[in-house]
Design a protein around this motif. Sequence first.
Motif, PDB file in Angstrom:
ATOM      1  N   THR A   1       0.836  -1.211   0.000  1.00 54.06           N
ATOM      2  CA  THR A   1       0.000   0.000   0.000  1.00 54.06           C
ATOM      3  C   THR A   1       0.865   1.253   0.000  1.00 54.06           C
ATOM      4  O   THR A   1       0.560   2.236  -0.695  1.00 54.06           O
ATOM      5  N   LEU A   2       1.953   1.235   0.742  1.00 54.25           N
ATOM      6  CA  LEU A   2       2.849   2.392   0.788  1.00 54.25           C
ATOM      7  C   LEU A   2       3.457   2.650  -0.587  1.00 54.25           C
ATOM      8  O   LEU A   2       3.546   3.808  -1.034  1.00 54.25           O
TER       9      LEU A   2
ATOM     10  N   VAL B   1       6.303   9.999   2.644  1.00 54.34           N
ATOM     11  CA  VAL B   1       6.263   8.580   2.290  1.00 54.34           C
ATOM     12  C   VAL B   1       7.674   7.998   2.263  1.00 54.34           C
ATOM     13  O   VAL B   1       7.920   6.878   2.731  1.00 54.34           O
ATOM     14  N   PHE B   2       8.606   8.763   1.722  1.00 52.63           N
ATOM     15  CA  PHE B   2      10.003   8.317   1.703  1.00 52.63           C
ATOM     16  C   PHE B   2      10.534   8.118   3.117  1.00 52.63           C
ATOM     17  O   PHE B   2      11.170   7.103   3.432  1.00 52.63           O
ATOM     18  N   LEU B   3      10.256   9.070   3.999  1.00 53.96           N
ATOM     19  CA  LEU B   3      10.735   8.975   5.378  1.00 53.96           C
ATOM     20  C   LEU B   3      10.054   7.845   6.145  1.00 53.96           C
ATOM     21  O   LEU B   3      10.641   7.259   7.056  1.00 53.96           O
ATOM     22  N   ALA B   4       8.804   7.537   5.785  1.00 54.76           N
ATOM     23  CA  ALA B   4       8.119   6.413   6.431  1.00 54.76           C
ATOM     24  C   ALA B   4       8.682   5.082   5.952  1.00 54.76           C
ATOM     25  O   ALA B   4       8.721   4.105   6.706  1.00 54.76           O
ATOM     26  N   SER B   5       9.120   5.025   4.707  1.00 60.25           N
ATOM     27  CA  SER B   5       9.625   3.768   4.148  1.00 60.25           C
ATOM     28  C   SER B   5      10.951   3.355   4.766  1.00 60.25           C
ATOM     29  O   SER B   5      11.224   2.156   4.909  1.00 60.25           O
TER      30      SER B   5
ATOM     31  N   THR C   1      -1.349  -7.595  -3.188  1.00 63.14           N
ATOM     32  CA  THR C   1      -1.183  -6.465  -4.088  1.00 63.14           C
ATOM     33  C   THR C   1      -2.240  -5.419  -3.778  1.00 63.14           C
ATOM     34  O   THR C   1      -3.381  -5.731  -3.453  1.00 63.14           O
ATOM     35  N   SER C   2      -1.843  -4.164  -3.901  1.00 65.25           N
ATOM     36  CA  SER C   2      -2.745  -3.094  -3.488  1.00 65.25           C
ATOM     37  C   SER C   2      -2.689  -1.955  -4.489  1.00 65.25           C
ATOM     38  O   SER C   2      -1.690  -1.752  -5.173  1.00 65.25           O
TER      39      SER C   2
ATOM     40  N   ALA D   1      -6.315   4.539   1.760  1.00 68.38           N
ATOM     41  CA  ALA D   1      -4.950   4.021   1.753  1.00 68.38           C
ATOM     42  C   ALA D   1      -4.195   4.413   3.022  1.00 68.38           C
ATOM     43  O   ALA D   1      -3.523   3.578   3.640  1.00 68.38           O
ATOM     44  N   VAL D   2      -4.296   5.686   3.426  1.00 63.64           N
ATOM     45  CA  VAL D   2      -3.598   6.138   4.628  1.00 63.64           C
ATOM     46  C   VAL D   2      -4.146   5.427   5.867  1.00 63.64           C
ATOM     47  O   VAL D   2      -3.388   5.013   6.751  1.00 63.64           O
ATOM     48  N   THR D   3      -5.457   5.264   5.933  1.00 68.29           N
ATOM     49  CA  THR D   3      -6.061   4.550   7.061  1.00 68.29           C
ATOM     50  C   THR D   3      -5.561   3.108   7.117  1.00 68.29           C
ATOM     51  O   THR D   3      -5.260   2.576   8.194  1.00 68.29           O
ATOM     52  N   HIS D   4      -5.469   2.469   5.957  1.00 73.55           N
ATOM     53  CA  HIS D   4      -4.977   1.089   5.907  1.00 73.55           C
ATOM     54  C   HIS D   4      -3.523   1.012   6.388  1.00 73.55           C
ATOM     55  O   HIS D   4      -3.166   0.106   7.165  1.00 73.55           O
TER      56      HIS D   4
END
Length: 348
Positions: free
Chosen positions: A22-23, A48-52, A76-77, A85-88
Motif C-alpha cells: 500500500t505504501l 512517504v520516503f521517510l516512512a519507508s 497487491t494493493s 490508503a492512509v487509514t490502511h
Amino acid sequence: MTTDESVPPDGYDENLTSLTATLESVRDTLEADHTLTTDQRMFSRRLVFLASQPITEAKRILPDIEQDDESQDTQTSSCDDYDEAVTHIERQLCWLIYALQTEQPEAYHYDEAPDAKFTTALEHVTPLRDLLPEIAPESPVLDEWETISLDGVNPHVGGRGDSDGRWLEYQLQRALERWGYSAETRQHLFSLEVDVVAARKTYQQEPSDWIVAQCKDWTSDPITPANLFRLCTVAFACRAMPVLCHTTELTPRTEKLAREFEVRVLELKDLERAELPAPQVAKPTMELQEWRPQYRARDDRGSLPLMFRSEPGKRFSYVPGFTPIRKDADYEPIENNQREDSHPAAGH
C-alpha cells in the motif's frame, strides 16, 4: 539482532506485506497525481520516503519469513482513495507495533527495537492527513489503539527552506554511503561551499571514484544553466565527477547541458537504487522508426578550440588519468602499464 533468532508474531508477514504494498502504491500515485499542488506533492512524497526508511530497517532487523506466491498475490494493493490508503497503512503499522510490544516481548533482544522503527514510520504517515485533499484530518485508527503514543511530526520536514537544503544533502549522503562511498556534507573548496563530497572506500579504477554533488531542494524555481556551470566548475577543480540531486525541474537548456557535460542528474526516487546511476546520454525521439542516427551527447557537445585540439593532455575529463571512449559515458585509463596497486589518476 544480538541473540538467537526468534519468530515474529503470527500474522506479521501478511500485515507487513500489505503495508509495504500500500505504501508503494501511494508513492506511485503521488508521483503521477498532477491535481496536487507542487508543495502537496513534494511534502507528501517526502513523508512517504521517510516512512519507508524505518520499515526497511525493521525488516532487516527481524528474521525473514518465507511466503508462498499465492499469499503474495493476495497482498497487491492499489491507491484509488488517499483516505482509505492512509487509514490502511496506519492500521497495519499499529498492529505491528502492538504485536511486537505485547506478544512474547522477552523473546526479542535487539540493539534497535523493531516496534520503535514502525512507530517512527507511523509518525511520518499521519501528517499526510494535513496535506492530501479529501482525507479526514483526524485518524480513526489511532483512537482504537490508545496504547500507542506518537511524537508530532511537522509535514514540512526540517532541514529545508530558503537557503537550507540539509535534508536533501543528508539523503544523498546516506545513498552514497550505501553505494560504497565515504561521504561528507557542507565541505569547502577554497571559498566555495560544496554540498556533498564523496570518495569510494574501495577504488574501482573509474572517474566516479570521486564525487562532488550539488543539491537543490526547491519547490518551484527551475534549475538554470548557471547552477549547472557552478557544479561543473567545482567538479573540474576537485578532479571529481559531478552529481546534481534535485526535487524540482531543469530548464530544457540545463537538461541538454547536463547530458553533454556528463552530469549525473538524480531525483529523490533515484536515491533508492542499488548503485550510483550512470549519466543520461540520450533522450527519446519524437517519431516512430526514425531514420536518423541515434542522438548521443558526446556527438553534439562539440570539441575543444582548434588551437588546443592537437596538444597532448587536452581532453574532456573531470578526473586526470582518464580519457573518454566510445559515445556514451565510458572512460579508460590513459596509461595501461599502471601498477596493480595504483590508481590511473595517481601522479596526474
